[in-house]
Design a protein around this motif. Structure first.
Motif, short mmCIF file in Angstrom:
data_model
loop_
_atom_site.label_atom_id
_atom_site.label_comp_id
_atom_site.label_asym_id
_atom_site.label_seq_id
_atom_site.Cartn_x
_atom_site.Cartn_y
_atom_site.Cartn_z
N GLU A 107 0.27 10.49 6.96
CA GLU A 107 1.64 10.62 6.46
C GLU A 107 1.67 11.06 5.00
OE1 GLU A 107 3.98 7.06 7.13
OE2 GLU A 107 5.42 7.67 5.58
N PHE A 108 0.73 10.55 4.19
CA PHE A 108 0.77 10.83 2.75
C PHE A 108 -0.14 11.99 2.34
CE2 PHE A 108 2.86 6.78 2.76
CZ PHE A 108 3.72 6.82 1.67
N SER A 109 -0.94 12.51 3.26
CA SER A 109 -1.80 13.64 2.90
C SER A 109 -0.95 14.88 2.66
CB SER A 109 -2.79 13.94 4.03
OG SER A 109 -3.83 12.98 4.03
N ALA A 110 -1.35 15.67 1.69
CA ALA A 110 -0.62 16.91 1.40
C ALA A 110 -1.63 18.04 1.37
CB ALA A 110 0.08 16.78 0.05
N ALA A 111 -1.13 19.27 1.35
CA ALA A 111 -2.02 20.43 1.39
C ALA A 111 -3.05 20.36 0.27
CB ALA A 111 -1.19 21.70 1.26
N GLU A 112 -2.62 19.90 -0.90
CA GLU A 112 -3.52 19.92 -2.06
C GLU A 112 -4.37 18.65 -2.18
OE1 GLU A 112 0.50 18.46 -3.35
OE2 GLU A 112 -0.26 20.03 -2.03
N PHE A 113 -4.08 17.64 -1.36
CA PHE A 113 -4.82 16.38 -1.49
C PHE A 113 -4.90 15.66 -0.15
CE2 PHE A 113 -5.63 11.99 -2.78
CZ PHE A 113 -6.59 12.19 -3.76
N THR A 114 -6.10 15.52 0.37
CA THR A 114 -6.27 14.87 1.67
C THR A 114 -6.67 13.42 1.47
OG1 THR A 114 -7.07 16.96 2.52
CG2 THR A 114 -7.43 15.04 3.90
N ALA A 166 0.84 -1.21 0.00
CA ALA A 166 0.00 0.00 0.00
C ALA A 166 0.88 1.26 0.00
CB ALA A 166 -0.93 -0.01 1.21
N ARG A 167 1.90 1.27 0.85
CA ARG A 167 2.81 2.44 0.93
C ARG A 167 3.38 2.80 -0.44
NH1 ARG A 167 4.50 3.88 6.02
NH2 ARG A 167 5.94 5.31 5.04
N GLY A 168 3.74 1.75 -1.19
CA GLY A 168 4.42 1.97 -2.47
C GLY A 168 3.53 2.54 -3.56
N VAL A 169 2.21 2.39 -3.43
CA VAL A 169 1.34 2.81 -4.53
C VAL A 169 0.59 4.12 -4.27
CG1 VAL A 169 1.09 0.41 -5.28
CG2 VAL A 169 -0.69 1.42 -3.83
N ILE A 170 0.63 4.63 -3.04
CA ILE A 170 -0.19 5.81 -2.72
C ILE A 170 0.22 7.03 -3.56
CG2 ILE A 170 -0.81 7.46 -0.90
CD1 ILE A 170 -0.49 5.12 1.11
N ASN A 171 1.49 7.39 -3.54
CA ASN A 171 1.91 8.57 -4.31
C ASN A 171 1.69 8.41 -5.82
OD1 ASN A 171 2.50 10.29 -2.26
ND2 ASN A 171 4.71 9.98 -2.30
N CYS A 199 -1.96 8.97 -6.41
CA CYS A 199 -2.33 10.39 -6.24
C CYS A 199 -1.82 11.23 -7.41
CB CYS A 199 -1.75 10.94 -4.93
SG CYS A 199 -2.56 10.25 -3.48
N GLY A 200 -0.68 10.82 -7.97
CA GLY A 200 -0.11 11.55 -9.11
C GLY A 200 -1.01 11.53 -10.33
N PRO A 256 -6.76 11.43 -8.76
CA PRO A 256 -8.09 10.90 -8.40
C PRO A 256 -8.91 11.96 -7.66
CG PRO A 256 -6.43 10.07 -6.87
CD PRO A 256 -5.69 10.84 -7.92
N ALA A 257 -10.24 11.76 -7.62
CA ALA A 257 -11.09 12.72 -6.88
C ALA A 257 -10.91 12.52 -5.39
CB ALA A 257 -12.55 12.50 -7.27
N HIS A 258 -10.67 11.25 -4.99
CA HIS A 258 -10.63 10.93 -3.56
C HIS A 258 -9.85 9.64 -3.37
CE1 HIS A 258 -11.93 10.59 0.57
NE2 HIS A 258 -12.44 9.39 0.33
N LEU A 259 -9.07 9.58 -2.29
CA LEU A 259 -8.39 8.32 -1.95
C LEU A 259 -8.65 8.00 -0.49
CD1 LEU A 259 -6.50 5.93 -2.61
CD2 LEU A 259 -4.58 7.38 -1.96
N GLN A 260 -9.20 6.83 -0.26
CA GLN A 260 -9.48 6.35 1.09
C GLN A 260 -8.66 5.09 1.33
OE1 GLN A 260 -12.89 7.41 2.57
NE2 GLN A 260 -12.52 6.37 4.51
N ILE A 261 -8.06 5.01 2.51
CA ILE A 261 -7.30 3.80 2.88
C ILE A 261 -8.05 3.11 4.01
CG2 ILE A 261 -5.11 2.89 3.74
CD1 ILE A 261 -3.78 5.49 2.73
N ALA A 262 -8.35 1.84 3.85
CA ALA A 262 -9.01 1.08 4.92
C ALA A 262 -8.17 -0.13 5.27
CB ALA A 262 -10.41 0.65 4.48
N ASN A 263 -8.06 -0.40 6.56
CA ASN A 263 -7.22 -1.52 7.00
C ASN A 263 -7.83 -2.21 8.20
OD1 ASN A 263 -4.77 -3.02 6.65
ND2 ASN A 263 -4.03 -2.11 8.56
#
Ligand code: NDP
Length: 275
Positions: free
Chosen positions: A163-170, A132-137, A140-141, A144-151
């Motif tokens: 950790e991966f949220s940025a100002a322009e993309f939560t 999961a860590r390897g594919v998030i960025n 996001c690149g 997408p309209a929205h990214l949700q992580i469920a575990n």
């Protein structure tokens, strides 16, 4: 002299990477040998050093060593740094260069092989481990309209999202039960549940009309894939294409040439179907 590469892991005997890289080498006219390398759980660094000292040119890294490989590297690519995990090592003049090609492999399989658009889509990523860590960025690149992580372990999803949220993309993180009432266009299973044929406790109506369901595990009709089919997902696919595409990215890093993945993916699909 023939250049030597390998995939290092524990266990590793099941890996399809030797077949893939030997097919790439034949296609590109490259003289190389690619094998499997089993490392003891407490002996990853020593096994890597021995392989490099004996003239080995590069390694793919699989479970459970991707984070240890990150710590061993002397030079880490930006995408591996962002992921905090490494699946490719290149030995060059005493240096250990490290990269993570998993995310690029997934995005290429989704967009180029499956014709799936990521931009503007609501994406659900199941799992909060190394894959999961390897594919998030990389996801996001694609915008997408929205990214949700469920575990299963909810805190891990929340931490990863923060950790991966940025100002322009939560990015939002939650548990499986919190998904009730939501629906997504692309659902990616990055858990290892399918390896043990375990089902995920997912709420009904998670798959929006026309949804794509992608299981990173390959070579079997997994419980997740069966769940997705029953819930009406339009495209249901395993992670074999990701495996071949991430391998092509590694091959490019090592050999400076990008192989054509389509015939290799086709050949592997045929081999798996014949088993
Ligand atoms: P990790 O061990 O780092 O993470 C495992 C993840 O799966 C965790 O989020 C864990 O949840 C979850 N999980 C495990 N079992 C269950 C279960 N029974 N129910 C719900 N959740 C479960 O593994 P990786 O992230 O490195 O790999 C994940 C999978 O992706 C592997 O099967 C791997 O083979 C595959 N993969 C495929 C690739 C490809 O090219 N196709 C590339 C990379 C990986 P928790 O945190 O609660 O323990």
């Amino acid at each position: 002299m023939t250049d030597r590469y390998a995939v290092i892991g524990n266990p590793v005997a099941h890996s399809r990477s030797p077949t893939i890289h030997q097919l790439f080498a034949a296609q590109c006219g490259q003289d190389l040998d690619y094998s499997t390398l089993l490392a003891p759980l407490d002996g990853f660094a020593a096994t890597v050093q021995r392989f490099a000292a004996s003239g080995g040119r590069g390694l793919n890294v699989t479970l459970p060593f991707k984070q240890e490989a990150f710590r061993l590297a002397t030079d880490v690519s930006a995408r591996a740094h962002a992921a905090g995990a490494v699946n490719t090592l290149k030995f060059d003049d005493g240096q250990i260069l490290a990269d993570n090609t998993d995310g690029a492999g997934l995005v290429r399989d989704l967009t180029a092989n499956l014709g799936c658009t990521i931009a503007g889509k609501r994406i659900l990523l199941l799992g909060a481990g190394g894959a999961a860590r390897g594919v998030i960025n990389p996801l996001c690149g694609e915008g997408p309209a929205h990214l949700q992580i469920a575990n299963r372990t909810v805190d891990k999803a929340r931490h990863l999202a923060a950790e991966f949220s940025a100002a322009e993309f939560t990015i939002a993180g939650c548990g499986f039960a919190d998904l009730a009432g939501s629906s997504f266009d692309l659902i990616i299973n990055a858990t290892s549940a399918s390896m043990s044929d375990a089902s995920l406790d997912l709420p009904a109506k998670l798959f929006a009309p026309g949804a794509v369901a992608y299981d990173m595990v390959y070579g079997r009709a997994s419980p997740f894939m069966r769940q997705a089919q029953a819930a009406g997902a339009t495209v249901v696919v395993d992670g074999l294409g990701m495996l071949v595409e991430q391998a092509a990215e590694s091959f490019l890093l090592w050999r400076g040439v990008r192989p054509d993945t389509a015939p290799v993916l086709h050949r592997l699909r045929q081999e798996l179907a014949a088993r």
